[in-house]
Design an enzyme around this catalytic site. Structure first.
Site, short mmCIF file in Angstrom:
data_model
loop_
_atom_site.label_atom_id
_atom_site.label_comp_id
_atom_site.label_asym_id
_atom_site.label_seq_id
_atom_site.Cartn_x
_atom_site.Cartn_y
_atom_site.Cartn_z
N GLU A 143 0.87 -1.17 0.00
CA GLU A 143 0.00 0.00 0.00
C GLU A 143 0.91 1.22 0.00
O GLU A 143 1.42 1.63 1.05
CB GLU A 143 -0.93 -0.01 1.23
CG GLU A 143 -1.90 -1.16 1.27
CD GLU A 143 -2.99 -1.08 0.22
OE1 GLU A 143 -3.06 -0.06 -0.50
OE2 GLU A 143 -3.77 -2.04 0.09
N CYS A 185 -2.75 8.69 2.66
CA CYS A 185 -2.45 8.23 1.30
C CYS A 185 -3.62 8.49 0.38
O CYS A 185 -3.46 8.54 -0.85
CB CYS A 185 -2.07 6.75 1.32
SG CYS A 185 -3.28 5.69 2.14
#
Length: 514
Positions: free
Chosen positions: A268, A302
């Protein structure tokens, strides 16, 4: 200030089992630390909170051995029983929700509602995983051969390594650990070096649950440390799967290292997320969503919105509303209830913000609001909106701060092309009332991201869906849907319950046995 707990606002940390000096390696119920001593710092004032002695490589080795021994018991524990342990972990975290949330805000810097919400996300993942523990289903597959049956069986991998980042020091652990545990895996967790207190406090609660139920706490092993511990996890053949959250640059190194030993990697990585606002959008809804997506967590998610793509017909109207909204954002101590924007996590982050603003200006960017650091002992900066060309190199990068680039477009096709023009592919969103635009956006010629939203922000994902992105975001999927399959190994089993040996594809080998 080693005895930082003397500060009145830090008294609550005693209730989490923390002390001015903490040991950051837990293996099989034994807390130790023979590595570097690091200081946890409050980013709102850059004052020390407490110290943590990290693990040495020798500590790591001892802990991994204990974890490997514990995995023999845990893998053979029935999945519903594993689910019951995870349920109790959720209850343990729920009993300390406010305290843990306060610790997240204190050590990471996000505002208190976000800190509490992050811990709630682990609790929600525990609840989700409990149900999943009774649904780790395989398949029955029709066989082409008479008196044969085919089926798929899912078994644990053994040990899952979880390396998490500072911006979500608790929630990302939950996405991985809750699922990995009910799937029958032990977990080795390395949190960010700058948020060690969260790692220690969370592990203490989890370890108590295992010990109370007669299981070795090494099933969930915490190892605080820096790059050397992360490298050890990536290189360790005893860890079949490594889940890494962080930058694309470091993720590439982790991926190469893990794949070189034929391990599995769940990545990720960076995001460069866009919100598209069409000319038929609900502008009030869009502006509120952009504010949360771009300013929340001080731009350190993010999934933060970094690019705002505005249709030319509503371009100026949205900018005016958004600039006005930005001027009302209250900046300050993340533990204060009225604060909407807390500090960046470190002094280095603040410096990178300044460098980024200089680069924006050098590439033709026009700052509409913000653009400056705030003179304060903490790491505070102004939330910033920039008008800039989509061709500017900095627009293609991820500046981990509350900086929003505004771009103008004419058609939906132009907007989709802009959305897809960056190397990252995590989250994206469109605001429109048009069914045609919605279905084009989510279809094969639409957004190339792993998260494709409509009339909601790019951030704030629910745990029931698989979380993750494409391209330079790494391609991993965590949390809900069928993400659990990544934490298990699949075996295709064919059973012959007859007395003949028919071969697949009608092959006749011509051999008869007496």
């Amino acid at each position: 200030m080693a005895a930082a707990f003397a500060r009145r606002e830090y008294d609550f940390l005693n209730e989490l089992g923390l002390q001015p000096h903490n040991l950051g390696c837990n293996g099989n119920g034994v807390w130790k630390g023979n590595g570097n001593t690091v200081t946890s710092v409050n980013p709102a004032n850059n004052q020390p909170i407490a110290t943590v002695v990290e693990a040495s490589i020798e500590d790591y080795e001892d802990s991994i051995k204990a974890c490997g021994e514990a995995s023999k018991m845990w893998m053979q524990t029935p999945a519903p029983k594993r689910g019951e342990i995870v349920r109790q972990i959720g209850e343990a975290l729920r009993s300390k929700l406010e305290l843990l949330g306060r610790l997240v805000s204190l050590e990471m810097g996000k505002i208190l509602p976000e800190g509490i919400g992050e811990v709630q996300e682990i609790i929600d993942m525990c609840d989700y995983a409990v149900g999943l523990s009774r649904q780790l289903n395989g398949s029955i597959i029709p066989s082409e051969r008479p008196n044969h049956m085919m089926m798929e069986v899912w078994n644990p991998l053994g040990i899952v390594g979880v390396i998490t980042a500072f911006n979500f020091p608790a929630a990302v652990l939950g996405w991985n650990a809750c699922i990995a545990l009910v799937c029958g895996n032990c977990v080795v967790w390395k949190g960010a070096p700058t948020t060690p207190l969260i790692s220690v406090a969370t592990t203490k609660l989890i370890a108590e649950v295992f010990e109370r139920n007669g299981f070795p706490s090494a099933i969930f092993t915490c190892i605080c440390g820096g790059a050397e511990i992360g490298q050890a996890i990536a290189e360790d053949t005893r860890i079949p799967l490594v889940s890494f959250t962080g930058s694309t640059k470091v993720g590439q190194i982790v991926q190469r290292t893990v794949h070189a030993r034929f391990g599995k990697c769940l990545l990720e990585l960076s995001g460069n997320n866009a919100i598209i606002v069409m000319d038929d959008a609900d502008l009030a809804l869009a502006v509120s969503s952009v504010l949360f997506a771009a300013v929340g967590t001080a731009g350190q998610r993010c999934t933060t919105c970094r690019r705002l793509l505005l249709h030319e017909k509503i371009h100026q109207q949205v900018i005016e509303r958004l600039v006005d909204a930005y001027k009302q954002v209250k900046i300050g101590d993340p533990l204060n209830k009225d604060t909407l924007l807390g500090p960046l996590h470190t002094k280095t982050s603040k410096t990178n913000f300044e460098k980024g603003i200089q680069m924006i200006k050098s590439q033709g960017g026009h700052i509409l609001t913000g653009g400056s650091v705030i003179e304060h002992e903490g790491n505070f900066v102004q939330p910033t909106i920039v008008e800039i060309s989509g061709d500017a190199p900095i627009v293609k990068e991820e500046l981990f701060a509350p900086v929003l680039y505004v771009l103008k477009f004419q058609t939906l096709e132009d907007a989709i092309e802009l959305n897809n023009s960056v190397s990252q592919g995590l989250s994206s969103s469109i605001f429109t009332r048009s069914p045609e635009a919605i279905f084009k956006w989510i279809g094969p010629c639409g957004s190339d991201c792993g998260i494709v939203n409509v009339n909601i922000p790019t951030n704030g994902a629910e745990i029931g869906g698989a979380f993750g992105g494409e391209k330079a975001t790494g391609g991993g999927r965590e949390a809900g849907s069928d993400s659990w399959k990544q934490y298990m190994r699949r075996a295709t089993c064919t059973i012959n319950y007859g007395r003949e040996l028919p071969l697949a594809q009608g092959i006749n080998f011509g051999f008869q046995s007496n």
